[in-house]
Enzyme design. Structure first.
Site, PDB file in Angstrom:
ATOM      1  N   HIS A 217      62.087 -30.440  83.578  1.00 38.88           N
ATOM      2  CA  HIS A 217      62.405 -29.235  82.818  1.00 38.88           C
ATOM      3  C   HIS A 217      61.518 -28.048  83.190  1.00 38.88           C
ATOM      4  CE1 HIS A 217      64.795 -26.843  80.311  1.00 38.88           C
ATOM      5  NE2 HIS A 217      63.682 -26.297  79.866  1.00 38.88           N
ATOM      6  N   TYR A 221      61.847 -23.736  84.938  1.00 39.45           N
ATOM      7  CA  TYR A 221      61.124 -22.486  84.629  1.00 39.45           C
ATOM      8  C   TYR A 221      60.283 -22.030  85.809  1.00 39.45           C
ATOM      9  CZ  TYR A 221      62.979 -23.049  80.060  1.00 39.45           C
ATOM     10  OH  TYR A 221      63.866 -23.178  79.029  1.00 39.45           O
ATOM     11  N   HIS A 368      76.427 -25.148  84.042  1.00 36.75           N
ATOM     12  CA  HIS A 368      75.245 -24.495  83.451  1.00 36.75           C
ATOM     13  C   HIS A 368      74.207 -24.184  84.521  1.00 36.75           C
ATOM     14  CE1 HIS A 368      71.627 -23.901  81.062  1.00 36.75           C
ATOM     15  NE2 HIS A 368      71.088 -24.998  81.560  1.00 36.75           N
ATOM     16  N   PHE A 369      73.907 -25.163  85.369  1.00 33.77           N
ATOM     17  CA  PHE A 369      72.814 -24.849  86.298  1.00 33.77           C
ATOM     18  C   PHE A 369      73.285 -24.032  87.503  1.00 33.77           C
ATOM     19  CE2 PHE A 369      73.339 -29.439  87.669  1.00 33.77           C
ATOM     20  CZ  PHE A 369      73.619 -29.233  88.996  1.00 33.77           C
ATOM     21  N   HIS A 370      74.604 -23.970  87.714  1.00 34.07           N
ATOM     22  CA  HIS A 370      75.039 -23.031  88.752  1.00 34.07           C
ATOM     23  C   HIS A 370      74.961 -21.590  88.257  1.00 34.07           C
ATOM     24  CE1 HIS A 370      76.254 -26.512  91.147  1.00 34.07           C
ATOM     25  NE2 HIS A 370      76.139 -25.677  92.158  1.00 34.07           N
ATOM     26  N   ARG A 433      80.294 -35.430  85.772  1.00 36.27           N
ATOM     27  CA  ARG A 433      79.641 -34.897  86.958  1.00 36.27           C
ATOM     28  C   ARG A 433      79.294 -36.055  87.890  1.00 36.27           C
ATOM     29  NH1 ARG A 433      73.341 -33.627  85.139  1.00 36.27           N
ATOM     30  NH2 ARG A 433      73.170 -33.033  87.319  1.00 36.27           N
ATOM     31  N   ARG A 434      78.911 -35.730  89.110  1.00 39.53           N
ATOM     32  CA  ARG A 434      78.394 -36.709  90.073  1.00 39.53           C
ATOM     33  C   ARG A 434      79.305 -37.914  90.239  1.00 39.53           C
ATOM     34  NH1 ARG A 434      71.979 -36.916  88.501  1.00 39.53           N
ATOM     35  NH2 ARG A 434      71.422 -35.260  89.919  1.00 39.53           N
TER      36      ARG A 434
HETATM   37 FE1  HAS Z   1      69.001 -25.781  81.453  1.00 40.76          FE
HETATM   38  C1  HAS Z   1      70.225 -28.947  82.070  1.00 40.76           C
HETATM   39  C2  HAS Z   1      68.764 -26.486  78.120  1.00 40.76           C
HETATM   40  C3  HAS Z   1      67.622 -22.664  80.859  1.00 40.76           C
HETATM   41  C4  HAS Z   1      68.576 -25.342  84.821  1.00 40.76           C
HETATM   42  N1  HAS Z   1      69.352 -26.933  83.122  1.00 40.76           N
HETATM   43  C5  HAS Z   1      69.869 -28.194  83.167  1.00 40.76           C
HETATM   44  C6  HAS Z   1      69.948 -28.647  84.530  1.00 40.76           C
HETATM   45  C7  HAS Z   1      69.431 -27.639  85.306  1.00 40.76           C
HETATM   46  C8  HAS Z   1      69.082 -26.559  84.402  1.00 40.76           C
HETATM   47  C9  HAS Z   1      69.240 -27.667  86.802  1.00 40.76           C
HETATM   48  O1  HAS Z   1      68.831 -28.977  76.337  1.00 40.76           O
HETATM   49  C10 HAS Z   1      70.549 -29.959  84.998  1.00 40.76           C
HETATM   50  C11 HAS Z   1      69.554 -31.024  85.260  1.00 40.76           C
HETATM   51  C12 HAS Z   1      70.253 -32.275  85.762  1.00 40.76           C
HETATM   52  O2  HAS Z   1      70.567 -32.338  86.965  1.00 40.76           O
HETATM   53  O3  HAS Z   1      70.536 -33.165  84.944  1.00 40.76           O
HETATM   54  N2  HAS Z   1      68.376 -24.757  79.790  1.00 40.76           N
HETATM   55  C13 HAS Z   1      68.369 -25.225  78.527  1.00 40.76           C
HETATM   56  C14 HAS Z   1      67.868 -24.207  77.613  1.00 40.76           C
HETATM   57  C15 HAS Z   1      67.558 -23.122  78.403  1.00 40.76           C
HETATM   58  C16 HAS Z   1      67.858 -23.481  79.761  1.00 40.76           C
HETATM   59  C17 HAS Z   1      67.709 -24.312  76.140  1.00 40.76           C
HETATM   60  N3  HAS Z   1      68.269 -24.290  82.603  1.00 40.76           N
HETATM   61  C18 HAS Z   1      67.738 -23.098  82.171  1.00 40.76           C
HETATM   62  C19 HAS Z   1      67.290 -22.331  83.290  1.00 40.76           C
HETATM   63  C20 HAS Z   1      67.553 -23.085  84.417  1.00 40.76           C
HETATM   64  C21 HAS Z   1      68.169 -24.314  83.969  1.00 40.76           C
HETATM   65  C22 HAS Z   1      66.648 -20.971  83.201  1.00 40.76           C
HETATM   66  C23 HAS Z   1      67.308 -22.806  85.848  1.00 40.76           C
HETATM   67  C24 HAS Z   1      66.749 -21.737  86.319  1.00 40.76           C
HETATM   68  N4  HAS Z   1      69.453 -27.392  80.314  1.00 40.76           N
HETATM   69  C25 HAS Z   1      69.230 -27.495  78.975  1.00 40.76           C
HETATM   70  C26 HAS Z   1      69.555 -28.870  78.529  1.00 40.76           C
HETATM   71  C27 HAS Z   1      69.968 -29.570  79.661  1.00 40.76           C
HETATM   72  C28 HAS Z   1      69.890 -28.619  80.766  1.00 40.76           C
HETATM   73  C29 HAS Z   1      69.484 -29.420  77.184  1.00 40.76           C
HETATM   74  C30 HAS Z   1      70.378 -31.044  79.728  1.00 40.76           C
HETATM   75  C31 HAS Z   1      71.831 -31.194  79.612  1.00 40.76           C
HETATM   76  C32 HAS Z   1      72.236 -32.644  79.783  1.00 40.76           C
HETATM   77  O4  HAS Z   1      72.685 -33.235  78.786  1.00 40.76           O
HETATM   78  O5  HAS Z   1      72.104 -33.214  80.874  1.00 40.76           O
HETATM   79  C33 HAS Z   1      66.947 -21.823  77.890  1.00 40.76           C
HETATM   80  O6  HAS Z   1      65.729 -21.591  78.551  1.00 40.76           O
HETATM   81  C34 HAS Z   1      67.832 -20.630  78.037  1.00 40.76           C
HETATM   82  C35 HAS Z   1      67.235 -19.387  77.357  1.00 40.76           C
HETATM   83  C36 HAS Z   1      67.897 -18.140  77.839  1.00 40.76           C
HETATM   84  C37 HAS Z   1      68.271 -17.106  77.072  1.00 40.76           C
HETATM   85  C38 HAS Z   1      68.929 -15.898  77.712  1.00 40.76           C
HETATM   86  C39 HAS Z   1      68.029 -14.644  77.699  1.00 40.76           C
HETATM   87  C40 HAS Z   1      68.689 -13.544  78.469  1.00 40.76           C
HETATM   88  C41 HAS Z   1      68.037 -12.670  79.297  1.00 40.76           C
HETATM   89  C42 HAS Z   1      68.847 -11.642  80.085  1.00 40.76           C
HETATM   90  C43 HAS Z   1      68.853 -10.282  79.433  1.00 40.76           C
HETATM   91  C44 HAS Z   1      69.820  -9.392  80.158  1.00 40.76           C
HETATM   92  C45 HAS Z   1      69.706  -8.057  80.288  1.00 40.76           C
HETATM   93  C46 HAS Z   1      70.742  -7.263  81.025  1.00 40.76           C
HETATM   94  C47 HAS Z   1      68.587  -7.304  79.692  1.00 40.76           C
HETATM   95  C48 HAS Z   1      68.073 -17.087  75.615  1.00 40.76           C
HETATM   96  C49 HAS Z   1      66.573 -12.691  79.484  1.00 40.76           C
HETATM   97  C50 HAS Z   1      71.633  -6.681  79.987  1.00 40.76           C
HETATM   98  C51 HAS Z   1      72.568  -5.680  80.461  1.00 40.76           C
HETATM   99  C52 HAS Z   1      73.740  -5.424  79.863  1.00 40.76           C
HETATM  100  C53 HAS Z   1      74.592  -4.334  80.395  1.00 40.76           C
HETATM  101  C54 HAS Z   1      74.235  -6.201  78.700  1.00 40.76           C
END
Ligand code: HAS
Length: 542
Positions: A217, A221, A368-370, A433-434
């Protein structure tokens, strides 16, 4: 830019893009094999290709790019050039990582390590695959030590001064990596290598998966933080503005360091052998790690709006009009930010226990991860490349390369829209998947999934075209005319004094991180050696 440091940075960046190309080819082929569209000669199979794709993209491309990027910023902000010892450590790290990476890749290509990028036991690879991985980790540690050494040197020569934001963030990112990789190093060295050589007969599966996700995990990050560095520090400069708050940016990095490690169980919610209480605790901590990302979103909106108003923008969304839309250095990372909104929302769905039951091990997770790593992070890295290569090679990007970069970003988005969109949708319909090509005996559910798989393959082909264009753009950048490109580092709106000094008390933050890790892992790991593991046939060691 210092010549010697430039060579080190370029070696990392070019190797990263080489891995991206190979990983992209493997990605395209695996999607065609999986969709049943083709069979490959020599028995090259789906799992072998998927392993190559995952390892090259998720582990090699990212790690090389990140170390190169962090070293480039450290060279500029922490003293104007790297100390000779740091440069040497950087090359030693690069050498070890490359030897290890090539060894692991050779094992995958020989079909002796088709264990996917998570290499879960009881899938067993050749011991040389694990040795290769161990070398990659040790190499990255050397690079990390180099970075810490440079930072310490800067602090010593600037007594009482606040470190530059980029340098602070680079140290935080590398610290996260060093602490996280301890888990996978123990898994590989203590469990997998002896087992794979046949020195030990059995392996504790629960423990190996837990050690993997202790690392897995924070790994995500480790990919995200350099993208955040670009969003916080580089983007303000590129839009002609200033960083909204230095203190807020540092705090969000510290929170990510503390909360990104004790949350690995959210990848293991469906696994037996971990008590629901500890899963619950780690899910709560997972929601804590969402907070710094929400702070980042707030900070970015505030930065865009404040800078827009300073330029005379009016109304709620007037700031959007004054952004440099035709500059790929801004456009590609901005699209990455935008994508991160639905991508992050998907993560929150994954982390919610009941919803995880619906999506776990389905193509939703792949979708999700793509979106997260392959769009938000990758597009930000591409955006960085458009100025980093010119800075280092002392060139100026031409308008033609800029235009091609804009086109590349659009192609990437279109491809990802189809691919990741259909992955999310078909995941909700239950498609796992997979899994190699199968129609499950023409089961009606599986037949229903087929159109989505076709859309995924189409998206994959579009993405591959985007990837080829990116490689072309990298080569084009290396051929741009000579000139001076500035390293775009933003300044903060507030004076330096506004940032609380305790944010830089590393000893305290590391101690708190260790306490959180001990709290979240000690009892459940002890349970893995207890009667639950050895007493019940369902939970037995393999
Ligand atoms: Fe995830 C599975 C939960 C973030 C990558 N994640 C994965 C896997 C990968 C991955 C590779 O709880 C698969 C692993 C595998 O092969 O089995 N993930 C989360 C949560 C977050 C999260 C809670 N993941 C990421 C990030 C990744 C990533 C970042 C890669 C870089 N993920 C999971 C969970 C799994 C999981 C479970 C397991 C699922 C399973 O069952 O297998 C959080 O960190 C996300 C928080 C993000 C936000 C968004 C904030 C938005 C921002 C942009 C602002 C935009 C602006 C522009 C200002 C709250 C900062 C605005 C402009 C306008 C014009 C509107």
């Amino acid at each position: 830019f210092d010549r010697k440091d430039g060579a080190l940075v370029m070696a990392h960046i070019l190797f990263a893009f080489f891995a991206l190309l190979l990983g992209g080819i493997a990605g395209l082929l695996q999607s065609l094999v999986r969709g049943g569209n083709m069979t490959l000669p020599g028995g090259i199979g789906y799992y072998q290709l998927l392993t190559a794709h995952g390892v090259l993209m998720a582990l090699v491309f990212t790690t090389y790019f990140i170390i190169g990027f962090l070293y480039s910023g450290a060279s500029i902000t922490l003293g104007g050039h790297l100390l000779p010892r740091v440069n040497r450590l950087g090359w030693a790290g690069y050498g070890l990582m490359t030897v290890g990476g090539l060894l692991a890749l050779a094992m995958i290509l020989l079909n002796k390590a088709s264990v996917l990028y998570t290499f879960y036991a009881p899938l067993k690879a050749s011991p040389y695959f694990y040795i290769g991985l161990a070398l990659v980790v040790i190499g990255s540690w050397l690079s990390g030590f180099g970075l810490f050494y440079q930072y310490r040197y800067w602090k010593r020569t600037h007594q009482g001064k606040l470190s530059p934001l980029f340098g602070f963030m680079a140290v935080c990112t590398m610290l996260l990596w060093q602490i996280a990789t301890i888990g996978v190093a123990i898994e590989v060295v203590v469990q997998l290598i002896p087992w794979s050589f046949g020195w030990t007969e059995r392996i504790n599966i629960m423990l190996s998966r837990t050690l993997f996700w202790y690392f897995g995990h924070p790994l995500v990050y480790f990919w995200l933080l350099p993208a955040y560095m670009c969003w916080y520090v580089i983007i303000p400069k590129l839009i002609g503005g200033k960083i909204y708050s230095d203190g807020l940016a540092r705090l969000s990095f510290i929170l990510l360091l503390m909360f990104s490690i004790p949350v690995g169980f959210h990848h293991q919610l469906m696994e037996p052998g971990i008590s629901p209480l500890w899963k619950y605790i780690q899910v709560v901590l997972t929601f804590m790690v969402v907070v710094p990302s929400l702070m980042t979103a707030f900070s970015l909106f505030a930065m865009f709006e404040t800078n827009g108003r300073a330029k005379g923008a009016k109304g709620l969304f007037g700031w959007l009009k004054v952004l440099p839309w035709s500059d790929v250095r801004f456009f590609a990372p901005f699209v990455g930010m935008l994508t991160f909104i639905p991508a992050g929302a998907g993560g929150i769905v994954n982390a919610s226990n009941q919803m995880n039951e619906v999506v776990h091990n389905t193509l939703w997770v792949t979708g999700h991860f793509h979106l997260t790593v392959a769009t938000s992070v990758a597009l930000t890295f591409f955006g960085i490349t458009y100025w980093l290569i010119p800075v280092i090679t002392q060139r100026v990007m031409t308008p033609r390369v800029n235009k091609l970069g804009m086109l590349q970003t659009v192609i990437w988005c279109v491809g990802m829209f189809f691919m990741s969109g259909s992955m999310h949708a078909v995941g909700l319909l239950g498609s796992p998947r997979r899994t190699a090509y199968t129609t499950y005996g023409d089961h009606p559910d599986a037949v229903l999934w087929m159109p989505y798989h076709v859309a995924m393959a189409i998206g994959g082909i579009v993405l591959f075209l985007g990837l080829l264009l990116m490689i072309y753009n990298v080569i084009a950048l290396l051929r741009c005319p000579k000139g001076v490109t500035e390293y775009p580092l933003g300044e903060t709106m507030e004076p330096e004094e506004a940032t609380p000094r305790y944010l830089e008390r590393w000893g305290m933050w590391i101690a708190l991180t260790v306490v959180l890790i001990m709290f979240a892992y000690t009892i459940p790991v002890m349970d893995m050696f207890g009667p639950m593991q050895t007493g019940s046939p369902g939970y037995k060691t393999w």
